[in-house]
Scaffold this motif. Structure first.
Motif, PDB file in Angstrom:
ATOM      1  N   UNK A  52       7.085   6.100  -3.745  1.00 43.21           N
ATOM      2  CA  UNK A  52       6.404   6.805  -4.828  1.00 43.21           C
ATOM      3  C   UNK A  52       5.210   5.994  -5.328  1.00 43.21           C
ATOM      4  N   UNK A  53       5.429   4.713  -5.534  1.00 42.68           N
ATOM      5  CA  UNK A  53       4.361   3.837  -6.017  1.00 42.68           C
ATOM      6  C   UNK A  53       3.497   3.286  -4.886  1.00 42.68           C
ATOM      7  N   UNK A  54       3.977   3.472  -3.635  1.00 44.52           N
ATOM      8  CA  UNK A  54       3.272   2.959  -2.458  1.00 44.52           C
ATOM      9  C   UNK A  54       3.111   1.435  -2.513  1.00 44.52           C
ATOM     10  N   UNK A  55       4.187   0.745  -2.907  1.00 42.52           N
ATOM     11  CA  UNK A  55       4.159  -0.711  -2.967  1.00 42.52           C
ATOM     12  C   UNK A  55       5.578  -1.254  -3.047  1.00 42.52           C
ATOM     13  N   UNK A  56       5.704  -2.549  -2.836  1.00 42.27           N
ATOM     14  CA  UNK A  56       6.996  -3.194  -3.051  1.00 42.27           C
ATOM     15  C   UNK A  56       7.167  -3.448  -4.549  1.00 42.27           C
ATOM     16  N   UNK A  57       8.336  -3.175  -5.101  1.00 42.72           N
ATOM     17  CA  UNK A  57       8.533  -3.317  -6.552  1.00 42.72           C
ATOM     18  C   UNK A  57       8.586  -4.779  -6.997  1.00 42.72           C
TER      19      UNK A  57
END
Length: 258
Positions: A98-103
């Motif tokens: 969803x964020x297109x990244x690692x959290x």
């Protein structure tokens, strides 16, 4: 045969005297995925206990509950060890599509690495509906199971030296990143995962401390229950129905034995 080995075999439905070979892991992984659900009820109901071998046996094999990755893969790791496998545990970081990244949560996923005949394979029984159902070699070869296609790519990023990728049957048209992990940062001490459990239970960014979630694979696909919906995948066809508190309690017992 140890207590854990006997109880695990009973839980997933395999003979107590069957020799577990590497070639039989496909079948065992399928049975595990269909009999032990991925679920966060202990988190949601504030029933958290320390991650120990004894507590995992009690929860998953005696009380016949499910668990999250650090519980499911830890218990499977112990089963592998009791059956003579060369296995270790490794932590990873799940990609947020969803964020297109690692959290920023960090390394909250736990997986298993098995060495067999000089090759290293990833085994995962704790990644919700995204399970490969077969050992996946770190060499990059594509593995195909009833749940889709899976592979592991070498990675030079900051989050790990390998990335687990998937193309789920009926769901994905292209490869998707599952998680990154370090193959050289391993452990055999499950108490290290108490830190992960605390993050999952308490961190605001955790997606497993907001609403109850229960899922497992089936012969036809998968079933997923939350406190607001029940979703079934059957041979590529998805159906979804609304759920209230009363129905949730009944369905968790009917479909998951919880």
């Amino acid at each position: 045969m140890g207590e854990l080995d006997a109880l695990f075999r009973s839980r997933i439905g395999i003979p107590k005297n069957e020799k577990i070979t590497f070639e039989k892991l496909d079948n065992i992984l399928e049975k595990t995925a269909k009999n032990i659900p991925f679920e966060n009820l202990c988190i949601m109901e504030n029933r958290i206990r320390d991650i120990t071998k004894e507590n995992l046996i009690s929860k998953i094999l005696v009380r016949r509950e499910g668990g999250l990755c650090y519980e499911l893969n830890s218990i499977f790791y112990f089963f592998l060890i009791e059956n003579g496998f060369d296995a270790v545990l490794a932590s990873g970081i799940v990609y947020d599509h969803t964020a297109q990244e690692y959290p920023t949560l960090g390394r909250t996923h736990v997986t298993i690495l098995v060495t067999y005949e000089g090759r290293i394979y990833l085994i995962d029984t704790g990644f919700g509906g995204n399970l490969p159902l077969k050992p996946v070699p770190l060499s990059g070869e594509i593995v195909t199971s009833s749940n889709g296609q899976f592979r592991i790519k070498k990675n030079n990023g900051e989050h790990g030296d390998y990335v687990f990728e998937m193309k789920l049957k009926y769901k994905d048209s292209d490869w998707r990143v599952g998680y990154a992990f370090y193959s050289n940062k391993i452990t055999t001490d499950v108490s290290e995962f108490n830190e992960i459990q605390t993050i999952i239970a308490e961190n605001q960014e955790s997606r497993f401390n907001k609403n109850p979630l229960i899922t497992r694979l089936t012969n036809e696909g998968s079933i997923t229950l939350t406190d607001s919906s029940f979703t079934q995948w059957r041979d590529g066809v998805v159906t979804k129905e609304k759920v209230d508190k009363v129905k949730f309690k009944a369905m968790r017992k009917q479909y998951f034995g919880l």
